[in-house]
Motif scaffolding. Structure first.
Motif, PDB file in Angstrom:
ATOM      1  N   GLY A 536       0.988  -1.361   0.047  1.00  0.00           N
ATOM      2  CA  GLY A 536      -0.075   0.088  -0.114  1.00  0.00           C
ATOM      3  C   GLY A 536       0.686   1.299  -0.002  1.00  0.00           C
ATOM      4  N   LEU A 537       1.813   1.361   0.968  1.00  0.00           N
ATOM      5  CA  LEU A 537       2.705   2.525   0.660  1.00  0.00           C
ATOM      6  C   LEU A 537       3.391   2.661  -0.503  1.00  0.00           C
ATOM      7  N   LEU A 538       3.863   1.555  -1.297  1.00  0.00           N
ATOM      8  CA  LEU A 538       4.327   1.779  -2.615  1.00  0.00           C
ATOM      9  C   LEU A 538       3.273   2.315  -3.578  1.00  0.00           C
ATOM     10  N   ALA A 539       2.027   1.777  -3.575  1.00  0.00           N
ATOM     11  CA  ALA A 539       0.981   2.160  -4.598  1.00  0.00           C
ATOM     12  C   ALA A 539       0.760   3.623  -4.144  1.00  0.00           C
ATOM     13  N   ARG A 540       0.543   4.057  -2.796  1.00  0.00           N
ATOM     14  CA  ARG A 540       0.374   5.388  -2.472  1.00  0.00           C
ATOM     15  C   ARG A 540       1.487   6.509  -3.091  1.00  0.00           C
ATOM     16  N   ALA A 541       2.709   5.962  -2.781  1.00  0.00           N
ATOM     17  CA  ALA A 541       3.646   6.812  -3.566  1.00  0.00           C
ATOM     18  C   ALA A 541       3.625   6.875  -5.059  1.00  0.00           C
TER      19      ALA A 541
END
Length: 905
Positions: A536-541
């Motif tokens: 999720g962190l990668l996708a948000r970035a």
């Protein structure tokens, strides 16, 4: 020692033969040496005088006896050990014979010197010179006789078993010397090989009913010697190939084997293979491979190719060119023959590369690999994926070479193969030292390092990224099977994460990479419990920085959510939920957005359910999407879910308040959040209180979206959590209390939010309790029983705050208390008198005294009860403790004494 073995004496004798044959063609060269000056005679005497016919014949007999016995004993059991055994046997015998030979040579030399001293001056010189020339001539004759004797012996041995297997056995013993760095050793080996082949071709008894077991190796050795820098060696090797071709031709057409084939030995093969051309040996070698190719089976053709590869360990340019020619012809003309042998070939190429150091030779090997991959890319790639992990320098170089070749051809086949393997679930087995999907990730990392493949990677980027993220999930906690290779530095999940990083940088996602790095996202990806958060962190970035190709990933995930196992679905859902923040996501049909997430609310995995709730809240403000009716189902799906997942799922809960007109919807959300106020993790408590405050802030009194009971039930928990000692949490509690007082239209005393610790400012607690009893008398019973729950909290700060709050609240509620309630409260506080935390003991003792004081006042009618509910039995019940008669200071001392006593026990 015989001419094949290559001892010092025999090597000297052969150098004489080489010099005579390679410079002045045979007899003429010999005559020039025999009639040469005194200086050349002296040199030859010094080098050759130790050899005598008897010694040479003796050594040859020793060698041939060893050769014969070893060949019979070991060739059937283990042919690879035969040559080494012969070397050892002959070496042992030579050690015994050599001292005797040296003594004989010394005696011969002394006799010559003695004759020189006895004669007169003039006569001495002429006589001595004549004797030396005579010795030289004898040595030349001796060498020729020795070679003839050797040939006779070899022919005799072959005649005992005239078949291809026996011939191959003899020729295999000569193989090490055919690649020797010394020209005279290569020459002897080639000449001896030709002798054996000639004997087989001329023998009427030679049986051709059986095939040569290692024909490819034999052709390769001779073909490589055709390109030898020594022309005489090349000519002899060509001669041997003539005889070999005759044998193969007779094997193909047995009716031609009518006795000896001498008549066609120098006609048909020379016409087919061509005449030896010293300046154009590559043409000779090319024609040899083409003509012999028709006789070779697939495994023999593979042996020929691998012989050429193995010869590249030599640094000679002539050998490199000869090998290159063989490889080119096979991979252009006979590639279909070796298709089934590709795994074997690739494995041998990889193992041989570590011994090939010459840059030109390595280029030739890589060229052969590219030609092989051009025809059989899938087979080559599959074979390379079986290389041990981590990849060594040679395997990594092979992958990069394939990537460059594919990029030049504008082909995507290599990425297709790797993607196919990456989409599989890895598995381990006891007898293998690799995992194919993990090997594919390592190989992809090497392919991505090639600058030429950017265009192909862009095309595959969405599928590669998702396959790698799922593969990270698969490899978490996975261990490689034990093997001889050290694997301490290889952690499978970290290996795949490295490829993810390389892919992002390849696509120019530098900002996204840095953002994930700062937040510790790479470590989250490799954790079994935190993997979905890392995704999720990668996708948000990527959404935040508008990463390229993101819309393609979104549409890829639509069918992706319905496939695969638990890890596959979880990774895909974590990425998909974050992509719902994209503007393009609003164009998704309801079937692939709302309904899919609604289905996920019933998933057995609590992480999936929490992610679906988060996704539905994200879509709450989308036009045309009715999300508010799903609130009860969303909240029900979060029941029993970990508190951290709940607060993450409800992070954007304020969106869902827009348009809600039913108080029960909000109530079910706040009830869920209140349960998390007392979570053991401070991060969860803080997030839940913050979300609660935001929800209350969005509510207006006139809307009626939040019931008064829901707000009242949160007051005491918020008030007590103010005393945790955590500034950030205290600030969020204060904000939430302010919003609650606004909704309730209360004016809480300023002591609530002044941030002072109660244990240092008891007057603040007294003021707050007095306010609650005076202004909100109807709710103080609820507040009292709520606070009692915190007496058993795991946090000392909450137990202390609850005890103080109860003591002062009971003191101000004296007329409203019941004897039964006081009894319960007194017992609860008594349990804290032995608390391991000293401050809790002290303030619990103070509260306990206040409760007892109210108890005795009610007992003896010193206070008029607001509501009498006690029965006669209760009136006659003895108090739990005697009435307090001491001052506050004495009660503190007693509490301290009790605490010390408890500590001792």
């Amino acid at each position: 020692m015989n001419p094949v073995h290559g001892g010092e004496g025999s090597g000297t004798a052969l150098r004489l033969q080489e010099h005579t044959s390679m410079t002045q063609d045979g007899e003429e060269g010999t005559k020039s040496l025999v009639t040469g000056g005194e200086a050349s005679a002296d040199v030859l005497m010094t080098q050759l005088c130790p050899l005598r016919l008897e010694e040479v014949v003796t050594k040859n007999a020793l060698y041939m006896m060893a050769c014969r016995s070893t060949a019979q004993a070991t060739s059937e059991e283990n042919p690879s050990e035969a040559c080494g055994t012969i070397r050892q046997d002959v070496g042992e015998k030579e050690d015994k014979v050599q001292p005797a030979l040296e003594m004989v040579a010394l005696n011969d030399w002394k006799k010559l010197e003695l004759g020189k001293d006895v004669s007169g001056p003039g006569q001495k010189t002429n006589s001595f010179h004549s004797q030396k020339l005579m010795v030289v001539k004898q040595i030349v004759d001796l060498y020729n006789q020795t070679v003839d004797a050797l040939e006779v012996m070899l022919r005799a041995l072959l005649s005992e078993k005239p078949n291809p297997a026996e011939l191959q056995n003899f020729l295999d013993h000569l193989a090490p010397w055919m690649t020797s760095e010394k020209a005279h050793e290569r020459a002897r080996a080639v000449i001896t090989s030709v002798c054996l082949l000639q004997a087989a071709a001329e023998s009427p008894q030679f049986c051709m009913s059986h095939k040569f077991p290692r024909l490819g190796l034999l052709i390769g050795r001779l073909a490589l010697r055709v390109g030898d820098p020594e022309k005489e060696i090349g000519r002899q090797a060509m001669e041997g190939l003539y005889f070999l071709y005759s044998l193969m031709w007779c094997q193909k057409e047995p009716e031609r084997k009518m006795g000896s084939v001498t008549a066609v030995l120098h006609q048909m093969p020379q016409k087919i293979l061509g005449i030896y051309k010293p300046t154009r040996t590559c043409e000779n070698i090319s024609e040899i491979v083409k003509r012999f190719g028709q006789f070779l089976s697939p495994d023999q053709m593979a042996d020929l190719l691998l012989t050429a590869v193995e010869s590249l360990k030599e640094a000679s340019e002539s050998t490199i060119e000869a090998s290159k020619t063989i490889l080119n012809v096979i991979l252009e003309k006979y590639k279909q023959k070796i298709q089934m042998e590709v795994p074997k070939i690739v494995d041998r190429i990889h193992s041989q590369l570590r011994a090939i150091h010459h840059s030109h030779a390595r280029q030739v090997v890589m060229m052969a690999l590219c030609l092989l991959a051009h025809a059989f890319l899938e087979e080559v790639s599959t074979a390379l994926l079986k290389c041990p992990l981590p990849l060594d320098r040679d395997a990594a170089g092979m992958w990069r070479t394939l990537a460059k070749t594919e990029a030049i051809c504008h082909s995507h086949r290599l990425l297709d193969v790797l993607l196919k393997e990456l989409q599989e679930r890895p598995s381990t087995s006891e007898d293998r030292a690799f995992i194919i999907p993990l090997a594919a990730a390592s190989a992809l990392c090497e392919v991505l390092s090639v600058s030429m493949c950017t265009q192909a990677v862009t095309r595959f980027y969405p599928r590669l990224l998702m396959a790698l993220l799922v593969q990270v999930h698969y490899t978490i906690g996975l261990s490689l099977p034990d093997s001889g290779v050290s694997r301490k530095e290889l952690i499978p999940a970290c290996c795949v994460v490295k490829t993810v990083k390389t892919l992002l940088l390849k696509m120019g996602c530098h900002y996204e990479f840095t953002a994930v790095e700062k937040e510790g996202g790479w470590e989250l990806l490799t954790s079994s419990e935190e993997h979905h958060r890392g995704v999720g962190l990668l996708a948000r970035a990527m959404v935040h920085y508008s990463c390229c190709q993101l819309w393609r990933i979104l549409y890829l995930l639509v069918p992706f959510l319905e496939r695969g196992d638990k890890q596959h679905k979880l990774t895909a859902m974590a990425f998909f939920v974050e992509l719902l923040h994209m503007p393009q996501a609003k164009r998704l049909p309801e079937k692939y957005s709302v309904l899919r997430l609604l289905k996920g609310l019933t998933d057995p995995d609590p992480v999936i359910r929490a992610l679906c709730v988060k996704g539905l809240i994200t879509m709450a403000d989308w036009p045309g999407k009715e999300i508010k009716v799903l609130v009860p189902a969303m909240i029900n799906s979060l029941c029993g879910v970990d508190g951290r997942l709940v607060v993450e799922a409800l992070a954007d809960v304020k969106k869902i308040l827009r348009g809600l007109d039913v108080a029960s919807y909000v109530g079910c959300i706040t009830s869920l959040l209140r349960l998390l106020f007392d979570d053991e993790r401070v991060s969860v408590r803080s997030a839940a209180i913050s979300l609660f405050g935001k929800m209350v802030k969005k509510v207006k009194k006139t809307q009626g979206l939040m019931k008064e009971e829901d707000v009242l039930d949160s007051l005491i928990p918020l008030l007590l959590h103010l005393q945790e000692g955590n500034p950030d949490l205290a600030e969020k509690c204060k904000n939430a209390l302010d919003e609650c007082s606004r909704v309730l239209e209360w004016r809480l005393p300023k002591q609530v939010g002044n941030g002072k610790a109660w244990h240092n400012h008891q007057e603040d607690v007294d003021e707050i309790c007095q306010y609650l009893v005076k202004k909100h008398q109807e709710n103080v019973q609820k507040f009292l029983f709520q606070s009692q729950c915190y007496l058993s909290s795991t946090q000392p700060s909450l137990r202390r705050a609850a005890a103080m709050f109860i003591g002062f609240l009971v003191m101000h509620m004296d007329s409203m208390m019941r004897m039964k309630d006081l009894d319960i409260i007194s017992n609860a506080l008594a349990g804290l008198l032995h608390d391991p935390e000293a401050s809790v003991c002290i303030f619990a003792a103070q509260a306990h005294d206040r409760v007892l004081a109210i108890y005795w006042k009610l007992k003896y009618g010193l206070v008029e009860q607001h509501k009498v509910n006690s029965d006669s039995a209760e009136k006659h019940k003895s108090p739990p403790n005697p009435p307090a008669t001491e001052g506050t200071s004495s009660r503190l001392c007693n509490a301290l004494n009790l605490w010390k006593l408890a500590a001792k026990h």
